[in-house]
Scaffold this motif. Sequence first.
Motif, PDB file in Angstrom:
ATOM      1  N   LEU A 216       0.828  -1.206   0.000  1.00  0.00           N
ATOM      2  CA  LEU A 216       0.000   0.000   0.000  1.00  0.00           C
ATOM      3  C   LEU A 216       0.864   1.258   0.000  1.00  0.00           C
ATOM      4  O   LEU A 216       0.545   2.241  -0.694  1.00  0.00           O
ATOM      5  N   GLU A 217       1.949   1.241   0.759  1.00  0.00           N
ATOM      6  CA  GLU A 217       2.851   2.400   0.766  1.00  0.00           C
ATOM      7  C   GLU A 217       3.463   2.621  -0.613  1.00  0.00           C
ATOM      8  O   GLU A 217       3.589   3.757  -1.078  1.00  0.00           O
ATOM      9  N   LYS A 218       3.832   1.517  -1.293  1.00  0.00           N
ATOM     10  CA  LYS A 218       4.373   1.627  -2.645  1.00  0.00           C
ATOM     11  C   LYS A 218       3.319   2.175  -3.602  1.00  0.00           C
ATOM     12  O   LYS A 218       3.619   3.029  -4.460  1.00  0.00           O
TER      13      LYS A 218
ATOM     14  N   SER B 275       1.555   9.610  -5.680  1.00  0.00           N
ATOM     15  CA  SER B 275       1.814  10.917  -5.072  1.00  0.00           C
ATOM     16  C   SER B 275       2.484  11.891  -6.032  1.00  0.00           C
ATOM     17  O   SER B 275       2.418  13.118  -5.822  1.00  0.00           O
ATOM     18  N   ALA B 276       3.129  11.375  -7.098  1.00  0.00           N
ATOM     19  CA  ALA B 276       3.744  12.274  -8.072  1.00  0.00           C
ATOM     20  C   ALA B 276       2.702  12.942  -8.961  1.00  0.00           C
ATOM     21  O   ALA B 276       2.993  13.940  -9.618  1.00  0.00           O
ATOM     22  N   LEU B 277       1.487  12.399  -9.000  1.00  0.00           N
ATOM     23  CA  LEU B 277       0.432  12.920  -9.875  1.00  0.00           C
ATOM     24  C   LEU B 277      -0.751  13.496  -9.111  1.00  0.00           C
ATOM     25  O   LEU B 277      -1.435  14.395  -9.599  1.00  0.00           O
ATOM     26  N   VAL B 278      -1.013  12.942  -7.927  1.00  0.00           N
ATOM     27  CA  VAL B 278      -2.205  13.302  -7.165  1.00  0.00           C
ATOM     28  C   VAL B 278      -1.790  13.715  -5.758  1.00  0.00           C
ATOM     29  O   VAL B 278      -0.848  13.145  -5.187  1.00  0.00           O
ATOM     30  N   ASP B 279      -2.494  14.680  -5.219  1.00  0.00           N
ATOM     31  CA  ASP B 279      -2.263  15.091  -3.826  1.00  0.00           C
ATOM     32  C   ASP B 279      -2.962  14.062  -2.931  1.00  0.00           C
ATOM     33  O   ASP B 279      -4.161  14.147  -2.680  1.00  0.00           O
ATOM     34  N   ILE B 280      -2.204  13.080  -2.488  1.00  0.00           N
ATOM     35  CA  ILE B 280      -2.774  11.978  -1.708  1.00  0.00           C
ATOM     36  C   ILE B 280      -1.981  11.809  -0.430  1.00  0.00           C
ATOM     37  O   ILE B 280      -0.748  11.907  -0.430  1.00  0.00           O
TER      38      ILE B 280
END
Length: 582
Positions: free
Chosen positions: A462-464, A470-475
């Motif tokens: 899940l962390e991966k 995270s590089a595309l979406v503010d998550i």
Amino acid sequence: MTISWSEASLRIRGRWAISLAAYLVAAPFWIFGFVFNENVTYVSWSNAFTIFLIATAGHVGLGLVFLIAHLSVMRNRAHQPISLGTAIGVWGIAGATRALILIMGLALTGLTDDVPTFQRIVFSALMAIVGFAVAAFALDGLDRFASARAEILEDLLRSEEQLSAHRAAVSSMQETLVARVDKRLRQSQDNTERALNELEESLSSGTPNLPALEELKTLSDSTWQRISQELWNTAPTRPPKVHFREFIDVYASSRPFRLLYIALVSGFLFALVYARVFNPGVGAALVGIWLVGALAVGALGNQVLPGLHKYAVPGFFAVATILVFSSIPLLVLAESWGHTTDFLWRVISVHALSVFVALSNSVPATVANAHERILSALKQSLDSATLEKLHIESQLKVLSHKIANRLHGDTRGNFLAAILKLQDHISRGNHTAAVGEIRSLRAILQETQEVTPLTDDSQRDLEKFVHNWSALVDIAFDQPLSSIDPAYLPAVHTIVVDAVNNAVRHGKANWIRISFTSESDSLIITIQNNGTPRQGSRTGLGTAQLDLYAKDQWSLVRTANGMTQLLVKLDRGSMQDVSLSR
């Protein structure tokens, strides 16, 4: 357990009143009983073969009557039991039809028929009525036993500590399943790899092909989605078939010899064999002596076998063998009286077949009486091979669901994230970074070849997954995953991955927040995003997973501030139930 006449009547008038299984099982007894019992059989091999053909034709005629009844008066018997009169009428007509074919066959071939026509028809009809009534009762009893047994096996699957691991066998089954999945993925992977090569070449030449990239994303995404859905829906759950040795010990010690059936068969033995081979007086005396002896042996067996424990089964077969071949001492006795016969094998074979049928007919009644004992002893008496099969099938179901989760969630999500980053690099003209992202896509394709999750690390996966997005979406999470109780992590991983995929793929979200609230015996997951909720009522694998982990305890709503919110409550007890059932 005593079965009332009304219940027995109901059970023989249901779906098993006529059945292919009973017809086929009865075939050798009907055919060879006639062959061995006719005097002309022993004149020559040619006569024996002719008698065999006539007997076979008679059994086919009996089957045709059953087929006509199945298509007409008995067609709804599985849903509504037929009347007892109808059942007896069909059985009787079938037996009489067989007898008429036998009589005509003997007449057409010119072979001697030394049995009066009326007697042959009546006896054939009577044997059909008794035989198929008992067969219907037996098959119904076996069907009920199998259903009750399946329920017990389902309970056994929930108790993992009672099953051995048998890892080698499980590994073999896993390899078979993965090979099947890999075969279906190969075509999509080959096409995807070819498209990536073409894209890399176009980047080198400075003319990237973005439409092909979109087709590439759709092709791989739809393939993984379809295969994951089929895997989830077709995971194996069938219990193994019933084997006689599961209950033979209990059966052998449950008074297996029905004295009433032994008494009934004596009448058939007199009419079919001894009254025809010897004069009626001698035949009656021999059958009377046999009846007294057989009843004594059967009663003694019923009395002694329950106390023999582990020797009950060999004791049962010993007594059964004595009864089946009890014609031999009768022939010796008749010879001592000065009465010999030229049809020695006829007497032995027909006597053995008749007694064997009588003993076989006692099986359903005895099993019905021992039903509860058999089922209660099943957990202790299941052999290791059956336990191994149960465990392997339960493990294969777990594997099917895990592969489905991996393809539907992680693989699709990571591939989509890499495709979006590749598109972003190309649109910015950063061809070096785009080539690097193509390498990431190839790595994801390689992961689908190694999709078998032999070791579970839901937190790491899940962390991966979140890092890729995270590089595309503010998550972001509101707390580290390491703070979550490990018992909830498999469910958290599955739910979050699917929610993020849906938010970005269908809702076009670019902001996602995931929060956790711990209670005494539960964990509440709240996932909010700024995307558009998915329209329509179609449900997929994500819905099935939510129902698996949190049946009736999840909701998807549009909040007052315009956010899409998924709220899921995971109960600790439900996590344990899912783990055991899978």
